[in-house]
Design a protein around this motif. Structure first.
Motif: not given
Ligand code: SF4
Length: 384
Positions: A204-205, A209, A211
């Motif tokens: 996701r990073a 995103e 995080l």
């Protein structure tokens, strides 16, 4: 023949769900055949004991995964089997990692009856929003109830928190840590949230995103952590571990002091001396492949490498400098004799001392708190 001390690690590889930041050897399965797993872990202890070395087991650590998903009878049987093969010290520390869901906390009394004398709870955060962000299965209320149960049942218990979440301010961390200190026993583990490859957070990073906190934000929280825990009488004895003097986790100290440890269960690592040679051992990582190897009578080891004295000294430095007590140079000489003096360049030590990352005196090398915070970079310089 003198018995050689060793710590015993037993790996339980299953969890209720996979936390998005976790890169441990942990897996989610619909169904776990507890009897089959008990028999397999017992058989793996038999294999580990088959090298004929006379050992004193000073600690046992049930780690994972989530060992609080194990039947307490399995835990008892494994302790008994270890005591059958080796001399289990009368004051052996026997730790089990537990998650705080109400079902698992309800098993703590059974684990105590099975011989466990220390628990380490994966609390991770004390509010529900943070727990949801971390993908945990328990609520803050369950965490508090589990801490309470641990305190009632065990003289020695610890819990973990994770800091460095996005948006976590120094003030918020101070409040959370102060609350944790009112709940803590004599030991706390305080980990920085990191993005490990092959985790959901990492993916996701990569997709953009945010995080984790940035490096400056995390460094500020690290400094708050050191100051508050020093003040409370639980200084860091290792990068992420804090305890009142005497309450350190003896099992983990065995790793960092580079003593022998035996690893049993899927993916477990060991450092085991046999007939004067120290080997790095690693068991097959996949739970099913490990089980299958046991069923077929095949080798459960994915790797066994005899370590040269140079490799051992390098590992001993990497482990020993994690500890606030430092690394006695006599430990290196016991491994490498005169070669120990050539391992570390005196000029590089001087540089690091001058920069405030290292102390070197009285036959000890000791990373300062600032050095422990940047240990990888410091080791890179020291062992280059
Ligand atoms: S419970 Fe622990 S071992 Fe299991 S996935 Fe979460 S962090 Fe990893």
């Amino acid at each position: 023949m003198t018995a050689r001390p060793a710590a015993l690690y037993i790996h339980w590889p299953f969890c209720l769900s996979k936390c998005p930041y976790c890169d441990f050897n942990s897996h989610v399965r619909d169904r776990i055949d507890q009897d089959r797993w008990r028999d397999a872990l017992l058989a793996d202890i038999d294999i580990a004991a088959g090298d004929g070395e006379n050992r004193d087991i000073t600690s046992i650590f049930f780690g994972g995964g989530t060992p609080s998903l194990m039947d307490a009878r399995t835990v008892g049987a494994l302790i008994e089997r270890a005591a059958l093969h080796w001399k289990l010290a009368h004051d052996a520390e026997i730790t089990l990692e537990a998650n705080p869901t109400s079902v698992e906390a309800g098993r703590l009394a059974d684990y105590r009856a099975a011989g466990v004398n220390r628990v380490s709870l994966g609390v991770q955060a004390l509010d529900d929003t943070a727990l949801r962000f971390l993908g945990r299965e328990h609520s803050a209320g369950e965490a508090l109830a589990a801490i309470d149960a641990a305190r009632r049942l065990f003289d020695r218990f610890s819990f973990d928190l994770i800091y460095g979440r996005p948006g976590q301010t120094p003030d918020a961390w101070q409040v959370e840590l102060a609350r944790a200190l009112t709940l803590a026993g004599d030991h706390l583990s305080l980990y920085q949230l990191t993005l490990e490859p092959r985790t959901a957070f990492y993916r996701r990073a990569q997709a953009g995103e945010a995080l984790i906190l940035d490096a400056d934000g995390t460094a500020a929280l690290y400094e708050i952590t050191q100051a508050m825990l020093d003040e409370a009488g639980l200084p860091a004895y290792e990068i992420s571990n804090h305890a009142r003097p005497g309450a350190e986790c003896r099992h983990n100290l065995a790793y960092w002091r580079y003593d022998d440890y035996i690893g049993v269960g899927p993916g477990a690592h060991g450092r085991v001396t046999t007939v004067g040679e120290k080997a790095a051992t690693r068991r097959i990582r996949s739970p099913e492949a490990w089980l299958d190897a046991l069923d077929r009578g095949a080798d459960v080891l994915a790797d066994r490498t005899i370590l040269t004295p140079d490799e051992q000294m390098t590992e001993a430095v990497m482990m020993g400098l994690r500890l606030a007590e430092g690394l006695p140079l006599s430990r290196l000489r016991a491994i490498g004799g005169a070669a120990a003096d050539g391992l570390i360049d005196a000029r590089r030590v001087e540089d690091l001392v001058e920069e405030g990352y290292l102390d070197a005196a009285d036959g000890l090398l000791r990373a300062t708190a600032a050095g422990r915070e940047r240990l990888d970079a410091m080791l890179g310089h020291l062992l280059a």
